[in-house]
Design a protein around this motif. Structure first.
Motif, mmCIF file in Angstrom:
data_model
loop_
_atom_site.group_PDB
_atom_site.id
_atom_site.type_symbol
_atom_site.label_atom_id
_atom_site.label_comp_id
_atom_site.label_asym_id
_atom_site.label_seq_id
_atom_site.Cartn_x
_atom_site.Cartn_y
_atom_site.Cartn_z
ATOM 1 N N SER A 146 -103.246 -32.665 -36.342
ATOM 2 C CA SER A 146 -103.807 -32.089 -35.125
ATOM 3 C C SER A 146 -105.329 -32.050 -35.173
ATOM 4 O O SER A 146 -105.986 -32.081 -34.134
ATOM 5 C CB SER A 146 -103.254 -30.678 -34.913
ATOM 6 O OG SER A 146 -103.679 -29.813 -35.955
ATOM 7 N N ASN A 147 -105.905 -31.967 -36.382
ATOM 8 C CA ASN A 147 -107.359 -31.911 -36.515
ATOM 9 C C ASN A 147 -107.988 -33.301 -36.585
ATOM 10 O O ASN A 147 -109.201 -33.442 -36.426
ATOM 11 C CB ASN A 147 -107.747 -31.110 -37.763
ATOM 12 C CG ASN A 147 -107.422 -29.634 -37.615
ATOM 13 O OD1 ASN A 147 -107.404 -29.117 -36.505
ATOM 14 N ND2 ASN A 147 -107.147 -28.961 -38.715
ATOM 15 N N GLN A 148 -107.183 -34.310 -36.866
ATOM 16 C CA GLN A 148 -107.714 -35.661 -36.981
ATOM 17 C C GLN A 148 -108.249 -36.133 -35.629
ATOM 18 O O GLN A 148 -107.636 -35.913 -34.580
ATOM 19 C CB GLN A 148 -106.622 -36.619 -37.457
ATOM 20 C CG GLN A 148 -107.119 -38.031 -37.718
ATOM 21 C CD GLN A 148 -106.032 -38.905 -38.294
ATOM 22 O OE1 GLN A 148 -104.886 -38.482 -38.408
ATOM 23 N NE2 GLN A 148 -106.371 -40.127 -38.652
ATOM 24 N N ARG A 149 -109.391 -36.770 -35.658
ATOM 25 C CA ARG A 149 -110.052 -37.201 -34.425
ATOM 26 C C ARG A 149 -109.451 -38.491 -33.880
ATOM 27 O O ARG A 149 -109.083 -39.393 -34.630
ATOM 28 C CB ARG A 149 -111.532 -37.396 -34.685
ATOM 29 C CG ARG A 149 -112.293 -36.081 -34.861
ATOM 30 C CD ARG A 149 -112.687 -35.558 -33.501
ATOM 31 N NE ARG A 149 -113.248 -34.224 -33.541
ATOM 32 C CZ ARG A 149 -113.995 -33.708 -32.577
ATOM 33 N NH1 ARG A 149 -114.276 -34.421 -31.511
ATOM 34 N NH2 ARG A 149 -114.448 -32.487 -32.647
ATOM 35 N N PRO A 176 -110.079 -34.010 -30.818
ATOM 36 C CA PRO A 176 -109.037 -33.675 -31.790
ATOM 37 C C PRO A 176 -107.680 -34.244 -31.390
ATOM 38 O O PRO A 176 -107.349 -34.327 -30.199
ATOM 39 C CB PRO A 176 -109.018 -32.140 -31.781
ATOM 40 C CG PRO A 176 -110.368 -31.750 -31.279
ATOM 41 C CD PRO A 176 -110.752 -32.805 -30.292
ATOM 42 N N SER A 227 -104.869 -32.943 -31.490
ATOM 43 C CA SER A 227 -103.998 -31.975 -30.829
ATOM 44 C C SER A 227 -104.120 -32.012 -29.313
ATOM 45 O O SER A 227 -103.186 -31.611 -28.603
ATOM 46 C CB SER A 227 -104.314 -30.559 -31.334
ATOM 47 O OG SER A 227 -105.679 -30.241 -31.094
#
Length: 236
Positions: free
Chosen positions: A34-37, A173, A175
């Protein structure tokens, strides 16, 4: 007997430990995902490749941003639009009211709030949300925009014109990456002009498109295809 009880307890404890470790690993993986761009590749400014870099943009310059959100049930909307414009369809010219459109296809309030929360967490100020939830307007400095979308905004020159633009495509992000379709306001490399500045032939073309739109759609305005045709936006 006692030995068996001890062995069983040890087995249960080991099993619980393994299950707990697996759950923690899954939780970490989900959080990392979810934090991965995610890069919005179609949001880069094309003129940057042709222009000459002058300097970094003023970090304190104020930007007016418009974040476009994804429609829900896109395939159903495409089918409905085809039917509305098909004279052979039972749904021909059965246009939706704004409330019907919002109920069926507009982003939900929860989706809007997710994007708003992200923007506000980066220091941006929400100024408006469109009535159909498709656009969120926000303001912030160049520095805040760079931090929010992990890009650099520079000043460029092309010919006699100077403009600012993001040097790389913005990212968001993971997410909320499925909720965002566009980010406007990171550059002013393209300037739009009122239709009255066009030549007579272009004006005549637009007038024809106006006439078609009023014949083919409700009197309150354009349908999507009419709007694209009238402003010759399809090539864009």
């Amino acid at each position: 007997m006692q030995r068996n009880i001890v062995l069983n307890l040890l087995f249960v404890m080991v099993a619980l430990l393994l299950v707990g470790t697996s759950l923690i690993a899954v939780s970490i993986a989900v959080r990392a995902g979810s934090n991965q761009r995610v890069t919005l590749y179609d949001q880069a400014a094309p003129l940057v490749q042709q222009a000459r870099l002058l300097r970094a943009a003023d970090a304190n310059q104020q930007l007016n941003l418009s974040i476009g959100l994804q429609l829900r049930n896109q395939a159903d909307l495409d089918n409905l639009l085809s039917a509305i414009y098909d004279p052979q369809s039972p749904q021909y010219q059965e246009y939706l009211t704004p409330d019907q459109f919002n109920q069926l296809f507009a982003p939900t309030l929860d989706q809007v709030q997710q994007v708003e929360a992200f923007l506000q967490s980066q220091g941006l100020t929400i100024t408006n949300v469109a009535s159909n939830n498709l656009l969120i307007d926000a303001t912030g400095t160049v520095a805040q925009a760079q931090q929010t979308f992990k890009t650099r905004i520079n000043t460029y020159r092309l010919g006699s014109r100077t403009f600012y633009a993001n040097a790389t495509a913005p990212t968001v992000p993971g997410s909320i990456s499925q909720l965002i379709t566009s980010i406007g306001g990171l550059d002013n490399s393209i300037q739009y002009h009122p239709l009255y500045q066009w030549g007579q032939s272009s004006r005549h073309h637009v007038e024809q498109q106006h006439q078609r739109s009023y014949l083919a759609g409700p009197t309150s305005g354009y349908g999507p295809k009419d709007l694209a045709g009238a402003y010759d936006a399809t090539p864009l």
